[in-house]
Design an enzyme around this catalytic site. Sequence first.
Site, PDB file in Angstrom:
ATOM      1  N   CYS A   4      39.770  52.557   9.215  1.00  0.00           N
ATOM      2  CA  CYS A   4      40.265  51.343   8.557  1.00  0.00           C
ATOM      3  C   CYS A   4      39.153  50.330   8.331  1.00  0.00           C
ATOM      4  O   CYS A   4      39.339  49.331   7.658  1.00  0.00           O
ATOM      5  CB  CYS A   4      41.421  50.719   9.335  1.00  0.00           C
ATOM      6  SG  CYS A   4      40.920  49.822  10.814  1.00  0.00           S
ATOM      7  N   HIS A  40      40.320  34.685  19.094  1.00  0.00           N
ATOM      8  CA  HIS A  40      40.950  35.617  18.150  1.00  0.00           C
ATOM      9  C   HIS A  40      40.206  36.945  18.161  1.00  0.00           C
ATOM     10  O   HIS A  40      38.984  36.987  18.015  1.00  0.00           O
ATOM     11  CB  HIS A  40      40.906  35.006  16.736  1.00  0.00           C
ATOM     12  CG  HIS A  40      41.373  35.948  15.671  1.00  0.00           C
ATOM     13  ND1 HIS A  40      42.707  36.204  15.433  1.00  0.00           N
ATOM     14  CD2 HIS A  40      40.682  36.701  14.779  1.00  0.00           C
ATOM     15  CE1 HIS A  40      42.812  37.073  14.432  1.00  0.00           C
ATOM     16  NE2 HIS A  40      41.600  37.387  14.016  1.00  0.00           N
ATOM     17  N   HIS A  53      44.331  42.116  14.992  1.00  0.00           N
ATOM     18  CA  HIS A  53      45.782  42.318  14.940  1.00  0.00           C
ATOM     19  C   HIS A  53      46.121  43.669  15.534  1.00  0.00           C
ATOM     20  O   HIS A  53      45.266  44.557  15.616  1.00  0.00           O
ATOM     21  CB  HIS A  53      46.282  42.245  13.487  1.00  0.00           C
ATOM     22  CG  HIS A  53      46.227  40.877  12.912  1.00  0.00           C
ATOM     23  ND1 HIS A  53      45.088  40.373  12.329  1.00  0.00           N
ATOM     24  CD2 HIS A  53      47.151  39.878  12.862  1.00  0.00           C
ATOM     25  CE1 HIS A  53      45.322  39.132  11.923  1.00  0.00           C
ATOM     26  NE2 HIS A  53      46.562  38.802  12.235  1.00  0.00           N
ATOM     27  N   ASP A  85      51.318  51.636  13.929  1.00  0.00           N
ATOM     28  CA  ASP A  85      51.152  52.901  13.200  1.00  0.00           C
ATOM     29  C   ASP A  85      50.028  53.742  13.790  1.00  0.00           C
ATOM     30  O   ASP A  85      49.388  54.522  13.102  1.00  0.00           O
ATOM     31  CB  ASP A  85      50.882  52.613  11.715  1.00  0.00           C
ATOM     32  CG  ASP A  85      49.622  51.784  11.515  1.00  0.00           C
ATOM     33  OD1 ASP A  85      48.933  51.474  12.515  1.00  0.00           O
ATOM     34  OD2 ASP A  85      49.315  51.443  10.365  1.00  0.00           O
ATOM     35  N   ARG A 131      47.844  50.518  17.158  1.00  0.00           N
ATOM     36  CA  ARG A 131      46.496  50.473  16.574  1.00  0.00           C
ATOM     37  C   ARG A 131      46.013  49.033  16.641  1.00  0.00           C
ATOM     38  O   ARG A 131      46.429  48.195  15.849  1.00  0.00           O
ATOM     39  CB  ARG A 131      46.523  50.968  15.134  1.00  0.00           C
ATOM     40  CG  ARG A 131      45.193  50.827  14.410  1.00  0.00           C
ATOM     41  CD  ARG A 131      45.218  51.553  13.074  1.00  0.00           C
ATOM     42  NE  ARG A 131      46.223  51.031  12.160  1.00  0.00           N
ATOM     43  CZ  ARG A 131      45.999  50.048  11.262  1.00  0.00           C
ATOM     44  NH1 ARG A 131      44.811  49.490  11.147  1.00  0.00           N
ATOM     45  NH2 ARG A 131      46.984  49.634  10.466  1.00  0.00           N
ATOM     46  N   CYS A 159      43.396  46.578  15.796  1.00  0.00           N
ATOM     47  CA  CYS A 159      42.349  46.500  14.783  1.00  0.00           C
ATOM     48  C   CYS A 159      41.536  45.243  15.119  1.00  0.00           C
ATOM     49  O   CYS A 159      42.034  44.129  14.962  1.00  0.00           O
ATOM     50  CB  CYS A 159      43.061  46.401  13.432  1.00  0.00           C
ATOM     51  SG  CYS A 159      41.980  46.472  12.050  1.00  0.00           S
TER      52      CYS A 159
END
Length: 129
Positions: A66, A102, A105, A109, A117, A119
């Site tokens: 990704c 931060h 996210h 999936d 997952r 990311c």
Amino acid sequence: MNYSEKKTEEEWKAKLGLERYRILRQKGTEFPNSGEYNMHFEKGTYCCGACDEPLFESSSKFNSSCGWPSFDESIPGKIEYIKDTTHGMIRTEVVCANCGGHLGHVFDDGPSETGQRYCINSLSVAFNK
Ligand SMILES: [Zn+2]
């Protein structure tokens, strides 16, 4: 949320530098495939890029294609989950539970048993062997 690790925005800026500050404190996102840990698969621990708390083990990292480092689980208790409705989407933001930095996210999936997952921006974490 009352985080254990607290600094003023000026202090964070001085500590993190502009790029990390933009991501960790202003919820920025690095360009896909640009991060130093995207295709990094050494054994070790990924710690918070702001406060150094351990967040992810390398054993949970996988190649999601990704464009960002992806993990199928976090170290228990180290992550806070926040509903994020920006950009016309409903997503779950993940932040460091110790400092509120931060990270990225989490999506449901993932290809492994956890179905998750995470990311994560490379700039949000620091790798320790
Ligand atoms: Zn942190």
